[in-house]
Write a protein that holds these residues in place. Structure first.
Motif, mmCIF file in Angstrom:
data_model
loop_
_atom_site.group_PDB
_atom_site.id
_atom_site.type_symbol
_atom_site.label_atom_id
_atom_site.label_comp_id
_atom_site.label_asym_id
_atom_site.label_seq_id
_atom_site.Cartn_x
_atom_site.Cartn_y
_atom_site.Cartn_z
ATOM 1 N N UNK A 1 43.330 -8.891 24.999
ATOM 2 C CA UNK A 1 42.219 -9.255 25.876
ATOM 3 C C UNK A 1 42.694 -9.314 27.323
ATOM 4 N N UNK A 2 41.822 -8.942 28.234
ATOM 5 C CA UNK A 2 42.135 -8.977 29.653
ATOM 6 C C UNK A 2 41.956 -10.406 30.173
ATOM 7 N N UNK A 3 42.771 -10.807 31.142
ATOM 8 C CA UNK A 3 42.546 -12.110 31.768
ATOM 9 C C UNK A 3 41.156 -12.169 32.402
ATOM 10 N N UNK A 4 40.517 -13.315 32.288
ATOM 11 C CA UNK A 4 39.182 -13.490 32.841
ATOM 12 C C UNK A 4 39.306 -14.091 34.239
ATOM 13 N N UNK A 5 38.689 -13.423 35.216
ATOM 14 C CA UNK A 5 38.739 -13.910 36.591
ATOM 15 C C UNK A 5 37.324 -14.065 37.135
ATOM 16 N N UNK A 6 37.195 -14.940 38.092
ATOM 17 C CA UNK A 6 35.934 -15.173 38.782
ATOM 18 C C UNK A 6 35.995 -14.473 40.133
ATOM 19 N N UNK A 7 35.048 -13.591 40.397
ATOM 20 C CA UNK A 7 34.975 -12.899 41.678
ATOM 21 C C UNK A 7 33.882 -13.564 42.515
ATOM 22 N N UNK A 8 34.266 -14.133 43.643
ATOM 23 C CA UNK A 8 33.341 -14.952 44.424
ATOM 24 C C UNK A 8 32.394 -14.116 45.270
ATOM 25 N N UNK A 9 32.893 -13.037 45.872
ATOM 26 C CA UNK A 9 32.064 -12.185 46.726
ATOM 27 C C UNK A 9 32.340 -10.720 46.450
ATOM 28 N N UNK A 10 31.450 -9.831 46.885
ATOM 29 C CA UNK A 10 31.620 -8.411 46.593
ATOM 30 C C UNK A 10 32.787 -7.787 47.354
ATOM 31 N N UNK B 1 30.868 -20.113 32.334
ATOM 32 C CA UNK B 1 32.093 -19.308 32.314
ATOM 33 C C UNK B 1 33.333 -20.052 32.816
ATOM 34 N N UNK B 2 33.141 -21.159 33.548
ATOM 35 C CA UNK B 2 34.268 -21.847 34.156
ATOM 36 C C UNK B 2 35.434 -22.137 33.235
ATOM 37 N N UNK B 3 35.195 -22.653 32.009
ATOM 38 C CA UNK B 3 36.321 -23.002 31.136
ATOM 39 C C UNK B 3 37.207 -21.831 30.736
ATOM 40 N N UNK B 4 36.717 -20.592 30.900
ATOM 41 C CA UNK B 4 37.524 -19.423 30.507
ATOM 42 C C UNK B 4 38.209 -18.753 31.695
ATOM 43 N N UNK B 5 37.892 -19.178 32.896
ATOM 44 C CA UNK B 5 38.405 -18.522 34.105
ATOM 45 C C UNK B 5 39.867 -18.906 34.330
ATOM 46 N N UNK B 6 40.726 -17.902 34.444
ATOM 47 C CA UNK B 6 42.147 -18.149 34.701
ATOM 48 C C UNK B 6 42.549 -17.888 36.150
ATOM 49 N N UNK C 1 35.348 -26.743 38.156
ATOM 50 C CA UNK C 1 34.568 -26.133 37.073
ATOM 51 C C UNK C 1 35.407 -25.178 36.240
ATOM 52 N N UNK C 2 36.532 -24.731 36.802
ATOM 53 C CA UNK C 2 37.400 -23.773 36.111
ATOM 54 C C UNK C 2 38.612 -24.519 35.564
ATOM 55 N N UNK C 3 38.463 -25.089 34.397
ATOM 56 C CA UNK C 3 39.486 -25.990 33.854
ATOM 57 C C UNK C 3 40.772 -25.271 33.475
ATOM 58 N N UNK C 4 40.720 -23.961 33.256
ATOM 59 C CA UNK C 4 41.922 -23.199 32.890
ATOM 60 C C UNK C 4 42.503 -22.436 34.079
#
Length: 319
Positions: A6-15, A46-51, A68-71
């Protein structure tokens, strides 16, 4: 049969531009915060899965997002400025932070000098003078002020400030700077430890400081008054380094001659009073806005993410 990694899950804030978005989507599982209609709900889901968080300098990541991003392990900033990231929240949880220094230094310095030249020589108004027929009907454009041989002050002689100074030297300018200490790499430029003394020296004052709580509004009413009615302030750093209320007042009443600004509080919704002033050059926070630099910035964001998830040293850590 082995399961796919599985690929690491990231949060992208802006385009990001397509040339960055495509490889980012390929390397990671990207959750696009900026596309969410209900952003608090999106974070809750999605926060708990964001690395990791991939953000831009002006967008950052506040405490609510971080919590919100506990991980969360890493915040990778697209830009040199990281003041919009809640660093205290990161330190409390051992979250690493990276930015993209060096790759944008030359372009930012280029634009700062270009802004000085453009404003001092009245190039925006002169172009209109030609287009609207004033040259033909009214004659020569009103005289403006020279740049070569005059005095420059650089507030903050880091990477960008140093490159600005090197460019100004080509104009035969008398260059002084202020920093926390004299810099050995400054080639014969005058070190003035007091910003007020620097402002008194400068016909053109360049603001090239990193932003922090300590530098907030360092360019205040007293310093602006020292630059004076014949002087110009050029800001290619962060908006928070200048007291905009004091700056606007000085531009309105003529106690400051001119300004050239690439950054604003609340941008892009800048204070509308700027729009009514004819002695300020306004730019849309694009000092690093070249194709070459933006591609290098995007690659460095991804390279920092990839290094982290591969267990390698970060390329450009803030901490």
């Amino acid at each position: 049969m082995s399961q796919p990694v599985s690929k690491p899950i990231i949060l992208q804030v802006g385009p990001y531009p397509e040339w960055d978005q495509t490889p980012l989507d390929s390397a990671f599982e990207v959750k696009k915060y900026f596309e969410a209609q209900d952003q608090p709900g999106f974070l809750a889901e999605h926060g708990p899965t964001i690395r990791a968080i991939a953000t831009r300098g002006e967008l950052g990541a506040d405490r609510a997002m971080i919590e919100a991003c506990s991980a969360l392990e890493l915040i990778s900033v697209y830009g040199v400025g990281f003041d919009a990231v809640d660093l205290d929240a990161c330190r409390e949880r051992g979250i690493r932070v990276t930015n993209t220094p060096d790759v944008l230094t030359q372009d930012v310095a280029d634009l700062g000098v270009a802004m000085m030249l453009c404003q001092s020589r009245g190039m925006i108004g002169a172009e209109r003078w030609v287009r609207d027929g004033s040259w033909a009907s009214k004659g020569l454009y009103p005289l403006k002020r020279r740049v070569f041989g005059r005095k420059a002050g650089i507030l903050g002689l880091g990477r960008i400030g140093f490159e600005v100074g090197k460019r100004l030297a080509g104009f035969g300018m008398d260059i002084a700077y202020t920093d926390i200490a004299a810099k050995e790499y400054a080639p014969g430029w005058t070190f003035l430890p007091d910003p007020l003394d620097l402002a008194r020296h400068a016909d053109f004052l360049f603001v090239t400081l990193a932003a922090s709580a300590q530098t907030r509004h360092v360019v205040n009413g007293d310093l602006i008054a020292c630059v004076g009615p014949e002087g110009m302030i050029i800001n290619i750093s962060r908006a928070s380094n200048i007291d905009e209320e004091a700056l606007i007042t000085a531009l309105q009443n003529g106690t400051l001659g001119a300004a050239a600004l690439d950054v604003f509080e609340g941008e892009p919704a800048l204070d509308p009073r700027f729009l009514d002033l004819d002695n300020v050059l306004l730019q849309p926070h694009h000092a690093s806005g070249t194709i070459e630099t933006r591609k290098a910035m995007g690659k460095l964001v991804r390279d920092n993410l990839s290094a982290h998830f591969a267990g390698q040293d970060l390329l450009t850590p803030v901490f």
